[in-house]
Design a protein around this motif. Structure first.
Motif, PDB file in Angstrom:
ATOM      1  N   ILE A 212       0.767  -1.268  -0.041  1.00 61.77           N
ATOM      2  CA  ILE A 212       0.009  -0.070   0.065  1.00 61.77           C
ATOM      3  C   ILE A 212       0.783   1.356   0.100  1.00 61.77           C
ATOM      4  CG2 ILE A 212      -1.656   1.261   1.433  1.00 61.77           C
ATOM      5  CD1 ILE A 212      -2.951  -1.349   2.326  1.00 61.77           C
ATOM      6  N   SER A 213       1.971   1.204   0.562  1.00 58.89           N
ATOM      7  CA  SER A 213       2.947   2.474   0.550  1.00 58.89           C
ATOM      8  C   SER A 213       3.573   2.669  -0.763  1.00 58.89           C
ATOM      9  CB  SER A 213       4.073   2.044   1.792  1.00 58.89           C
ATOM     10  OG  SER A 213       3.676   1.971   2.918  1.00 58.89           O
ATOM     11  N   ASN A 214       3.536   1.953  -1.655  1.00 58.56           N
ATOM     12  CA  ASN A 214       4.022   2.114  -3.066  1.00 58.56           C
ATOM     13  C   ASN A 214       3.009   2.506  -3.902  1.00 58.56           C
ATOM     14  OD1 ASN A 214       4.509   1.170  -5.856  1.00 58.56           O
ATOM     15  ND2 ASN A 214       6.612   0.932  -4.977  1.00 58.56           N
ATOM     16  N   GLU A 215       3.058   3.831  -4.389  1.00 54.23           N
ATOM     17  CA  GLU A 215       1.953   4.430  -4.999  1.00 54.23           C
ATOM     18  C   GLU A 215       1.657   3.838  -6.436  1.00 54.23           C
ATOM     19  OE1 GLU A 215       0.179   7.136  -4.463  1.00 54.23           O
ATOM     20  OE2 GLU A 215       1.081   6.973  -2.469  1.00 54.23           O
ATOM     21  N   THR A 216       2.604   3.171  -6.891  1.00 52.88           N
ATOM     22  CA  THR A 216       2.302   2.366  -8.375  1.00 52.88           C
ATOM     23  C   THR A 216       1.329   1.089  -7.846  1.00 52.88           C
ATOM     24  OG1 THR A 216       4.225   2.707  -9.627  1.00 52.88           O
ATOM     25  CG2 THR A 216       3.240   0.995 -10.363  1.00 52.88           C
ATOM     26  N   LEU A 217       1.577   0.317  -6.929  1.00 52.07           N
ATOM     27  CA  LEU A 217       0.995  -0.699  -6.433  1.00 52.07           C
ATOM     28  C   LEU A 217      -0.353  -0.112  -5.650  1.00 52.07           C
ATOM     29  CD1 LEU A 217       3.497  -3.035  -5.013  1.00 52.07           C
ATOM     30  CD2 LEU A 217       2.692  -2.899  -7.367  1.00 52.07           C
ATOM     31  N   LYS A 218      -0.601   0.831  -5.318  1.00 54.67           N
ATOM     32  CA  LYS A 218      -1.633   1.234  -4.592  1.00 54.67           C
ATOM     33  C   LYS A 218      -2.751   1.759  -5.545  1.00 54.67           C
ATOM     34  CE  LYS A 218      -3.362   5.182  -1.185  1.00 54.67           C
ATOM     35  NZ  LYS A 218      -3.160   6.130  -0.577  1.00 54.67           N
ATOM     36  N   SER A 219      -2.317   2.236  -6.560  1.00 59.40           N
ATOM     37  CA  SER A 219      -3.183   2.957  -7.633  1.00 59.40           C
ATOM     38  C   SER A 219      -3.801   1.801  -8.460  1.00 59.40           C
ATOM     39  CB  SER A 219      -2.641   3.971  -8.538  1.00 59.40           C
ATOM     40  OG  SER A 219      -1.504   3.277  -9.192  1.00 59.40           O
ATOM     41  N   ASN A 220      -2.964   0.631  -8.454  1.00 61.20           N
ATOM     42  CA  ASN A 220      -3.619  -0.481  -9.437  1.00 61.20           C
ATOM     43  C   ASN A 220      -4.052  -1.795  -8.540  1.00 61.20           C
ATOM     44  OD1 ASN A 220      -2.362  -0.363 -12.415  1.00 61.20           O
ATOM     45  ND2 ASN A 220      -0.856   0.323 -11.141  1.00 61.20           N
ATOM     46  N   PHE A 221      -3.863  -1.720  -7.282  1.00 61.46           N
ATOM     47  CA  PHE A 221      -4.492  -3.084  -6.598  1.00 61.46           C
ATOM     48  C   PHE A 221      -5.031  -2.561  -5.120  1.00 61.46           C
ATOM     49  CE2 PHE A 221      -0.730  -4.421  -8.999  1.00 61.46           C
ATOM     50  CZ  PHE A 221      -1.236  -5.510  -9.663  1.00 61.46           C
ATOM     51  N   THR A 222      -5.690  -1.374  -4.971  1.00 60.99           N
ATOM     52  CA  THR A 222      -6.581  -1.028  -4.090  1.00 60.99           C
ATOM     53  C   THR A 222      -7.573  -0.348  -4.588  1.00 60.99           C
ATOM     54  OG1 THR A 222      -5.562   1.009  -3.567  1.00 60.99           O
ATOM     55  CG2 THR A 222      -4.479  -0.557  -2.612  1.00 60.99           C
ATOM     56  N   ILE A 223      -8.836  -0.392  -3.655  1.00 57.31           N
ATOM     57  CA  ILE A 223      -9.848   0.322  -4.028  1.00 57.31           C
ATOM     58  C   ILE A 223     -10.390   1.294  -2.588  1.00 57.31           C
ATOM     59  CG2 ILE A 223     -10.820  -0.999  -5.601  1.00 57.31           C
ATOM     60  CD1 ILE A 223     -12.555  -2.477  -3.326  1.00 57.31           C
ATOM     61  N   ASP A 224     -11.113   2.303  -2.887  1.00 57.94           N
ATOM     62  CA  ASP A 224     -11.355   3.014  -1.523  1.00 57.94           C
ATOM     63  C   ASP A 224     -12.857   2.702  -1.330  1.00 57.94           C
ATOM     64  OD1 ASP A 224     -12.409   5.071  -0.009  1.00 57.94           O
ATOM     65  OD2 ASP A 224     -10.886   6.363  -0.495  1.00 57.94           O
ATOM     66  N   ILE A 225     -13.095   2.175  -0.099  1.00 60.23           N
ATOM     67  CA  ILE A 225     -14.274   1.831   0.380  1.00 60.23           C
ATOM     68  C   ILE A 225     -14.736   2.792   1.601  1.00 60.23           C
ATOM     69  CG2 ILE A 225     -15.977   0.203   1.315  1.00 60.23           C
ATOM     70  CD1 ILE A 225     -14.249  -2.168  -0.124  1.00 60.23           C
ATOM     71  N   ALA A 226     -15.581   3.701   1.435  1.00 61.25           N
ATOM     72  CA  ALA A 226     -16.086   4.534   2.640  1.00 61.25           C
ATOM     73  C   ALA A 226     -14.874   5.208   3.241  1.00 61.25           C
ATOM     74  CB  ALA A 226     -16.917   3.818   3.497  1.00 61.25           C
ATOM     75  N   GLY A 227     -13.908   5.624   2.382  1.00 57.94           N
ATOM     76  CA  GLY A 227     -12.668   6.328   3.105  1.00 57.94           C
ATOM     77  C   GLY A 227     -11.587   5.219   3.559  1.00 57.94           C
ATOM     78  N   ASN A 228     -11.869   4.071   3.285  1.00 58.44           N
ATOM     79  CA  ASN A 228     -11.027   3.120   3.762  1.00 58.44           C
ATOM     80  C   ASN A 228     -10.379   2.281   2.382  1.00 58.44           C
ATOM     81  OD1 ASN A 228     -11.418   3.078   6.583  1.00 58.44           O
ATOM     82  ND2 ASN A 228     -13.490   2.259   5.913  1.00 58.44           N
ATOM     83  N   ILE A 229      -8.665   2.290   2.674  1.00 59.64           N
ATOM     84  CA  ILE A 229      -8.069   1.784   1.555  1.00 59.64           C
ATOM     85  C   ILE A 229      -8.172   0.238   1.626  1.00 59.64           C
ATOM     86  CG2 ILE A 229      -5.876   1.681   0.047  1.00 59.64           C
ATOM     87  CD1 ILE A 229      -7.574   4.310   0.128  1.00 59.64           C
ATOM     88  N   VAL A 230      -8.325  -0.391   0.458  1.00 62.97           N
ATOM     89  CA  VAL A 230      -8.451  -1.873   0.750  1.00 62.97           C
ATOM     90  C   VAL A 230      -7.615  -2.630  -0.396  1.00 62.97           C
ATOM     91  CG1 VAL A 230     -10.011  -3.983   0.339  1.00 62.97           C
ATOM     92  CG2 VAL A 230     -10.881  -1.900   1.768  1.00 62.97           C
ATOM     93  N   MET A 231      -6.883  -3.440   0.131  1.00 61.90           N
ATOM     94  CA  MET A 231      -5.864  -4.224  -0.977  1.00 61.90           C
ATOM     95  C   MET A 231      -6.673  -5.208  -1.690  1.00 61.90           C
ATOM     96  SD  MET A 231      -2.771  -4.473  -2.117  1.00 61.90           S
ATOM     97  CE  MET A 231      -2.035  -3.410  -1.467  1.00 61.90           C
ATOM     98  N   GLN A 232      -6.572  -5.308  -2.803  1.00 67.61           N
ATOM     99  CA  GLN A 232      -7.315  -6.584  -3.730  1.00 67.61           C
ATOM    100  C   GLN A 232      -6.325  -7.385  -3.864  1.00 67.61           C
ATOM    101  OE1 GLN A 232      -8.148  -3.402  -6.715  1.00 67.61           O
ATOM    102  NE2 GLN A 232     -10.303  -4.450  -6.739  1.00 67.61           N
ATOM    103  N   THR A 233      -6.099  -8.389  -2.521  1.00 66.20           N
ATOM    104  CA  THR A 233      -5.171  -9.213  -2.577  1.00 66.20           C
ATOM    105  C   THR A 233      -5.338 -10.320  -3.605  1.00 66.20           C
ATOM    106  OG1 THR A 233      -6.458 -10.531  -1.025  1.00 66.20           O
ATOM    107  CG2 THR A 233      -4.539  -9.101  -0.233  1.00 66.20           C
ATOM    108  N   ASN A 234      -6.477 -10.594  -4.158  1.00 67.53           N
ATOM    109  CA  ASN A 234      -6.755 -11.379  -5.073  1.00 67.53           C
ATOM    110  C   ASN A 234      -6.326 -11.128  -6.386  1.00 67.53           C
ATOM    111  OD1 ASN A 234      -8.799  -9.465  -5.339  1.00 67.53           O
ATOM    112  ND2 ASN A 234     -10.180 -10.621  -6.632  1.00 67.53           N
TER     113      ASN A 234
END
Length: 660
Positions: free
Chosen positions: A47-69
């Motif tokens: 999550i701390s890496n901006e490239t990976l954060k933009s491609n593998f996370t979603i924002d749910i009600a202000g919470n950053i969720v990692m799409q591990t799948n």
């Protein structure tokens, strides 16, 4: 394979020392295990890496969720980590070439990551060269999931020019009042302009490549040889993006043939239902040919074909209101002895039985006017409230019970077409004033237009636009005028990204609308741009007379800056071994090569192949996802040196400084 994402992943994993590596080889089984068990330290690092954060996370009600799948899926695809320590993760299944079938983008048609962009050229001249064309019907043969943003990123714009009444000018800026014409693949061009035009376009009219069951029916210059599923995905990609550009009260109008219209409607119903509050508005049949005149494609049916279809959709159905569809009529079509037979003098009397009747002809004769003269026409227009049509046996059963048997009914009934109908002595009485509108201050007879259009003039089509021609694909300005006037108002933006000979843009200019046109075909300068130059110069064909067109206006022309697409053309054009090897040497320095290619093997063995096979090999190894330079590359030295100072300034203005 070196991509932004897999380099970012390696960078993050190196933070853990040897935990995820055995020597220099990635232990992907360990990575998958920790992702699957939600290892806190690993997820925080990702999550701390901006490239990976933009491609593998979603924002749910202000919470950053990692799409591990998604990350696990990436690691399980062997082609991304060919040097990984563990060939298989904890998984059993069918494999092909060492890869699980459900992980292979060669096998799975994955809509979010596969796009049916046409080949490097849309023209049949190229696609008919079977010996040189790539085997894959997709422009992007296999697209890595993490590179989708690169493919669809906004592109560098070059050769910017402005055309107005004073001719052609170099231009280094773009304003919100400018009309825009763009050369390039329309899907990539749409992504290029979407930030500038999101929620700003009032009408998108499309006359796309038609779907044909039989190639012999296809008479168009561009490639439309698709399988049905491919054609539908091709349309789907573009229509979904179109929704981003439309205003809330905007319309999409698509013209289509018999073969594709019903499949397309099902697709449109799904897209509009899933994505917006919009939906289907109308299906209009348009007469586009005469049996005795020029033939349409596939006209020789058991029942001859003379029509095409317009599908009209609203982005937000509750916010969209079509302007009234009216057609101004001539004297003979509106007020004549057959249709408007009587002239009545009410003389202030409310009871229809007390009105004084005479015929239109007798009334004109008593005033010394000749029926059919301009003087008589003006008189009847000025007295339209006294001219009426009668018709025997009206539908009296539709009247209220208390008036059903009253043959003298003064209270009018409003018909489905909005006309006021009176009943007198078993006759319906419709006054001419119900069909008179003021157009530019002049009273004019009008007719309501239905969903069957039979009166679009086709006789002078080849001369419209100053003689700019496109065999069997040119649409009449009268058709576009009706569509544009029904769906837009002056100053609204009209977009057509299958521009052709610029009928949509020329008609928009004459109707005081702003326009955007996109065309990939090389004839854009000779046909599309030239037609608009003719229009600015006050050409007199099409709707020019109807709208009193005196010329004027302007537009800005730009091109997506070619990258690998230029290499494809150079390969095809090479005449000798020397020329071809110069192209290959340049490719090795500047071109994007498909990541699956053994480039060293190509360099070692290319010279052993026959000349035509060398061409085929070079075409095959080019990464066809990289046809144009991305705007993010504009300041790279090798790219900047290829761009003029004015084009560089234009790009900065268009993207960074508003040109919006």
């Amino acid at each position: 394979m070196k991509t932004k994402i897999n380099e970012a992943i390696k960078q993050v994993l190196r933070l853990f020392g040897e935990k995820y590596f055995i020597g220099e080889v990635l232990n992907k089984n360990k990575v998958i295990h920790d992702l699957d068990t939600y290892d806190k330290d690993l997820l925080e690092a990702f999550i701390s890496n901006e490239t990976l954060k933009s491609n593998f996370t979603i924002d749910i009600a202000g919470n950053i969720v990692m799409q591990t799948n998604k990350l696990i899926e990436l690691f399980e695809a062997d082609e991304y980590w060919q040097d990984s320590y563990t060939k298989y993760s904890k998984k059993i299944g069918l494999t092909a070439g060492g890869k699980f079938i459900d992980e292979s983008t060669d096998v799975v048609l994955d809509f979010p990551y596969k796009d049916t962009v046409l080949k490097a050229s849309m023209s049949k001249e190229d696609t008919d060269k079977n010996d040189l064309r790539p085997d894959e019907p997709f422009l992007n043969e296999v697209i890595a999931k993490e590179e989708i943003d690169v493919l669809l990123d906004k592109k560098v714009l070059v050769n910017a020019k402005k055309y107005d009444e004073d001719g052609e000018h170099e231009v280094d800026s773009f304003s919100e009042d400018d009309n825009l014409v763009m050369k390039g693949n329309n899907l990539l061009a749409l992504h290029t302009i979407k930030e500038c035009y999101r929620n700003k376009v009032k009408l998108v009219y499309l006359d796309p490549p038609y779907y044909f069951l039989n190639n012999t029916d296809d008479t168009f210059a561009y490639n439309s040889d698709f399988k049905l599923s491919t054609w539908l995905v091709f349309m789907k990609n573009r229509i979904e993006l179109t929704l981003d550009l439309l205003k809330e009260d905007g319309y999409l109008v698509i013209q289509m043939n018999d073969y594709g219209v019903f499949h397309l409607k099902v697709l449109l119903d799904e897209i509009f239902h899933n994505n917006t509050a919009g939906g289907f508005v109308n299906h209009i049949s348009v007469k586009m040919s005469d049996l005795s005149g020029p033939k349409m494609a596939h006209v020789n049916k058991k029942i001859p074909k003379i029509k095409e279809h317009l599908l009209i959709y609203a982005k937000n159905y509750d916010h969209c209101f079509l302007n009234p569809l009216r057609e101004s009529s001539t004297w003979d079509a509106a007020i004549d002895a057959k249709r408007y037979t009587s002239f009545v003098d009410m003389k202030g009397k409310e009871n229809p039985a007390e009105w004084e009747y005479t015929t239109v002809r007798k009334k004109l004769q008593s005033l010394g006017m000749e029926y059919g003269s301009k003087e008589a026409y003006k008189f009847l227009m000025d007295n339209a409230d006294k001219v009426f049509r009668t018709a025997a046996n009206p539908a009296l059963t539709k009247l209220s019970k208390e008036n059903k048997f009253n043959r003298n009914i003064f209270t009018p009934v409003t018909t489905s077409t909005g006309l006021k109908k009176y009943v007198y002595k078993d006759e319906e009485v419709i006054f001419a004033s119900s069909k008179i509108e003021e157009i530019d201050g002049i009273k004019t007879p009008t007719e309501s237009i239905s969903d069957i259009w039979l009166n679009i003039a086709l006789n002078d089509l080849s001369n419209e636009g100053g003689g700019v021609e496109l065999d069997n694909g040119k649409k009449p300005e009268a058709l576009l005028k009706r569509i544009i006037e029904a769906t837009t108002n002056e100053g609204d933006i009209v977009l057509d990204y299958f521009m052709g000979t610029a009928t949509t843009q020329a008609t928009s200019l004459k109707l005081k609308r702003k326009f955007i046109g996109i065309e990939q075909m090389d004839y854009i300068l000779d046909k599309s741009v030239q037609r608009l130059i003719n229009t600015i110069g006050a050409e007199k064909r099409g709707i020019s007379k109807d709208v009193n067109w005196q010329g004027g206006g302007s537009f800005v022309y730009v091109e997506l800056m070619e990258k690998n697409r230029g290499f494809l053309k150079s390969i095809r054009d090479a005449k000798t071994q020397t020329e071809l090897h110069k192209v290959f040497d340049f490719m090795l320095k500047e071109a994007e090569i498909d990541f699956r290619v053994d480039l060293e093997g190509v360099k070692d063995s290319l010279h052993e192949l026959p000349f035509e096979d060398q061409k085929k090999t070079l075409i095959k190894i080019i990464d066809k996802n990289q046809l144009y330079y991305n705007y993010s590359e504009i300041d790279d030295k090798n790219v900047r040196d290829l761009i003029s100072d004015s084009d560089y300034a234009f790009n900065k203005n268009f993207y960074d400084e508003g040109g919006k």
